[in-house]
Design a protein around this motif. Sequence first.
Motif, PDB file in Angstrom:
ATOM      1  N   LEU A 118      -3.587  -5.044  -1.986  1.00 56.42           N
ATOM      2  CA  LEU A 118      -2.792  -4.880  -3.211  1.00 56.42           C
ATOM      3  C   LEU A 118      -1.789  -3.749  -3.077  1.00 56.42           C
ATOM      4  O   LEU A 118      -0.634  -3.863  -3.487  1.00 56.42           O
ATOM      5  CB  LEU A 118      -3.710  -4.603  -4.399  1.00 56.42           C
ATOM      6  N   ILE A 119      -2.250  -2.651  -2.487  1.00 58.11           N
ATOM      7  CA  ILE A 119      -1.392  -1.477  -2.388  1.00 58.11           C
ATOM      8  C   ILE A 119      -0.291  -1.689  -1.350  1.00 58.11           C
ATOM      9  O   ILE A 119       0.867  -1.369  -1.573  1.00 58.11           O
ATOM     10  CB  ILE A 119      -2.225  -0.230  -2.037  1.00 58.11           C
ATOM     11  N   LYS A 120      -0.666  -2.260  -0.210  1.00 57.29           N
ATOM     12  CA  LYS A 120       0.304  -2.353   0.881  1.00 57.29           C
ATOM     13  C   LYS A 120       1.239  -3.546   0.777  1.00 57.29           C
ATOM     14  O   LYS A 120       2.323  -3.537   1.359  1.00 57.29           O
ATOM     15  CB  LYS A 120      -0.439  -2.378   2.227  1.00 57.29           C
ATOM     16  N   SER A 121       0.801  -4.567   0.080  1.00 56.12           N
ATOM     17  CA  SER A 121       1.646  -5.771   0.054  1.00 56.12           C
ATOM     18  C   SER A 121       2.880  -5.575  -0.806  1.00 56.12           C
ATOM     19  O   SER A 121       3.866  -6.293  -0.653  1.00 56.12           O
ATOM     20  CB  SER A 121       0.851  -6.957  -0.491  1.00 56.12           C
ATOM     21  N   MET A 122       2.836  -4.612  -1.725  1.00 57.78           N
ATOM     22  CA  MET A 122       3.997  -4.363  -2.576  1.00 57.78           C
ATOM     23  C   MET A 122       4.447  -5.633  -3.308  1.00 57.78           C
ATOM     24  O   MET A 122       5.630  -5.871  -3.473  1.00 57.78           O
ATOM     25  CB  MET A 122       5.175  -3.839  -1.752  1.00 57.78           C
ATOM     26  N   SER A 123       3.503  -6.439  -3.716  1.00 53.22           N
ATOM     27  CA  SER A 123       3.886  -7.659  -4.412  1.00 53.22           C
ATOM     28  C   SER A 123       2.926  -7.883  -5.580  1.00 53.22           C
ATOM     29  O   SER A 123       2.141  -7.026  -5.918  1.00 53.22           O
ATOM     30  CB  SER A 123       3.841  -8.848  -3.466  1.00 53.22           C
ATOM     31  N   HIS A 124       3.004  -9.014  -6.164  1.00 52.23           N
ATOM     32  CA  HIS A 124       2.134  -9.352  -7.299  1.00 52.23           C
ATOM     33  C   HIS A 124       1.373 -10.627  -6.986  1.00 52.23           C
ATOM     34  O   HIS A 124       1.666 -11.673  -7.538  1.00 52.23           O
ATOM     35  CB  HIS A 124       2.961  -9.539  -8.567  1.00 52.23           C
ATOM     36  N   PRO A 125       0.408 -10.521  -6.082  1.00 50.88           N
ATOM     37  CA  PRO A 125      -0.261 -11.733  -5.594  1.00 50.88           C
ATOM     38  C   PRO A 125      -1.193 -12.354  -6.629  1.00 50.88           C
ATOM     39  O   PRO A 125      -1.699 -11.660  -7.517  1.00 50.88           O
ATOM     40  CB  PRO A 125      -1.059 -11.217  -4.406  1.00 50.88           C
ATOM     41  N   THR A 126      -1.412 -13.635  -6.481  1.00 50.26           N
ATOM     42  CA  THR A 126      -2.443 -14.305  -7.255  1.00 50.26           C
ATOM     43  C   THR A 126      -3.779 -14.089  -6.554  1.00 50.26           C
ATOM     44  O   THR A 126      -3.823 -13.672  -5.394  1.00 50.26           O
ATOM     45  CB  THR A 126      -2.179 -15.817  -7.342  1.00 50.26           C
ATOM     46  N   ALA A 127      -4.857 -14.394  -7.264  1.00 49.63           N
ATOM     47  CA  ALA A 127      -6.182 -14.246  -6.666  1.00 49.63           C
ATOM     48  C   ALA A 127      -6.290 -15.096  -5.403  1.00 49.63           C
ATOM     49  O   ALA A 127      -6.840 -14.671  -4.391  1.00 49.63           O
ATOM     50  CB  ALA A 127      -7.260 -14.648  -7.673  1.00 49.63           C
ATOM     51  N   ASP A 128      -5.720 -16.268  -5.484  1.00 53.55           N
ATOM     52  CA  ASP A 128      -5.808 -17.172  -4.341  1.00 53.55           C
ATOM     53  C   ASP A 128      -5.028 -16.655  -3.142  1.00 53.55           C
ATOM     54  O   ASP A 128      -5.452 -16.819  -1.997  1.00 53.55           O
ATOM     55  CB  ASP A 128      -5.283 -18.552  -4.748  1.00 53.55           C
ATOM     56  N   GLU A 129      -3.891 -16.032  -3.406  1.00 55.65           N
ATOM     57  CA  GLU A 129      -3.111 -15.456  -2.311  1.00 55.65           C
ATOM     58  C   GLU A 129      -3.891 -14.344  -1.612  1.00 55.65           C
ATOM     59  O   GLU A 129      -3.873 -14.229  -0.384  1.00 55.65           O
ATOM     60  CB  GLU A 129      -1.774 -14.925  -2.843  1.00 55.65           C
ATOM     61  N   ILE A 130      -4.555 -13.530  -2.408  1.00 55.16           N
ATOM     62  CA  ILE A 130      -5.372 -12.464  -1.829  1.00 55.16           C
ATOM     63  C   ILE A 130      -6.496 -13.077  -0.995  1.00 55.16           C
ATOM     64  O   ILE A 130      -6.742 -12.666   0.141  1.00 55.16           O
ATOM     65  CB  ILE A 130      -5.969 -11.577  -2.942  1.00 55.16           C
ATOM     66  N   TYR A 131      -7.123 -14.062  -1.564  1.00 57.72           N
ATOM     67  CA  TYR A 131      -8.216 -14.744  -0.880  1.00 57.72           C
ATOM     68  C   TYR A 131      -7.763 -15.281   0.478  1.00 57.72           C
ATOM     69  O   TYR A 131      -8.404 -15.053   1.498  1.00 57.72           O
ATOM     70  CB  TYR A 131      -8.695 -15.891  -1.772  1.00 57.72           C
ATOM     71  N   LYS A 132      -6.641 -15.926   0.484  1.00 59.87           N
ATOM     72  CA  LYS A 132      -6.123 -16.504   1.725  1.00 59.87           C
ATOM     73  C   LYS A 132      -5.685 -15.417   2.708  1.00 59.87           C
ATOM     74  O   LYS A 132      -5.857 -15.548   3.913  1.00 59.87           O
ATOM     75  CB  LYS A 132      -4.944 -17.431   1.420  1.00 59.87           C
ATOM     76  N   ALA A 133      -5.132 -14.339   2.178  1.00 61.32           N
ATOM     77  CA  ALA A 133      -4.652 -13.263   3.047  1.00 61.32           C
ATOM     78  C   ALA A 133      -5.797 -12.576   3.778  1.00 61.32           C
ATOM     79  O   ALA A 133      -5.629 -12.063   4.877  1.00 61.32           O
ATOM     80  CB  ALA A 133      -3.857 -12.247   2.221  1.00 61.32           C
ATOM     81  N   LEU A 134      -6.975 -12.580   3.154  1.00 61.75           N
ATOM     82  CA  LEU A 134      -8.101 -11.870   3.757  1.00 61.75           C
ATOM     83  C   LEU A 134      -9.073 -12.801   4.470  1.00 61.75           C
ATOM     84  O   LEU A 134     -10.131 -12.393   4.924  1.00 61.75           O
ATOM     85  CB  LEU A 134      -8.841 -11.069   2.677  1.00 61.75           C
TER      86      LEU A 134
END
Lengths: 145, 145
Positions: A31-47
Amino acid sequence: MSNSELKEALDTLKATGVRITPQRHAILEYLIKSMSHPTADEIYKALEGKFPNMSVATVYNNLRVFREVGLVKELTYGDSSSRFDYVTSNHYHVICESCGKIVDFHYPALDEVEQLASHVTGFKVSHHRMEVYGTCPDCQKKDVH
Amino acid sequence: MSNSELKEALDTLKATGVRITPQRHAILEYLIKSMSHPTADEIYKALEGKFPNMSVATVYNNLRVFREVGLVKELTYGDSSSRFDYVTSNHYHVICESCGKIVDFHYPALDEVEQLASHVTGFKVSHHRMEVYGTCPDCQKKDVH
DNA sequence: TTATTACTTTATAATCTTTATAATTAGTGT
DNA sequence: ACACTAATTATAAAGATTATAAAGTAATAA
């Protein structure tokens, strides 16, 4: 920079008694480093790479925890899913109408309000103020007795 | 009063070429007279008696139509379902720091801020205040010369 | 008034986001 | 390291909204 922000965030968690798990660490970091406003699913996929077994529920649970602690704001624009925004430095005040105590609470700046006011009234907006009023926990107890 | 509002709303529909069906009439009437921010489902349930066969999809479809025509605002606060608001008169103030002029601007109440403040601080929140500050159009002109 | 036409409604199913549950695992303070 | 308690996982379920196709109906003009 973003590293110290992460450290601060972790301190906030510790201070509020929220356990620091690897998943929470990773979600916060993202959240801190992406500098964006991700959805829960985007976070899920990113990790997914780092945590192949992580459940979507974990993402949702932790975003809720972060939101409750004030580290993260949930943005509900018109679209189907919420977006999550790491809260940087802004805070407002809650004021006790009974004893005058003032307590900080973190909340992202109400930029949208400023923009709308500016657009509708033609003002060149410089800033805004907001306070919340109510009764602090101590005075609530007193009232009961 | 609310009857003339309903009439105005129907005129708006006619003017924009949107057919006035009994269902649309009823939904609009409910939105205007209920003085609340109902969810689609609440509207659906409220009109169940009058329209036993009405589909939920009809409610959603028509709320979308009303939104597109500008009669209704969709409020996406934190909770699970959208709330629909017939153009109301909630407002805050913009204040000119140069001449003191105060101008209203409309914005839905910041319920979410109150909720968060309450949750994080334990306060029992009663209300909040917010003002936006800046320079009014007149004073902007003066400043230039 | 009636016929026409395009728009609406209905009923149903599908989709998508988010939450609940229960069993297992793992932080944290002592 | 131990015990306590919270967090994670996997899965299912719930809930909101949208899509689809068939049937119905408002508006318009002849």
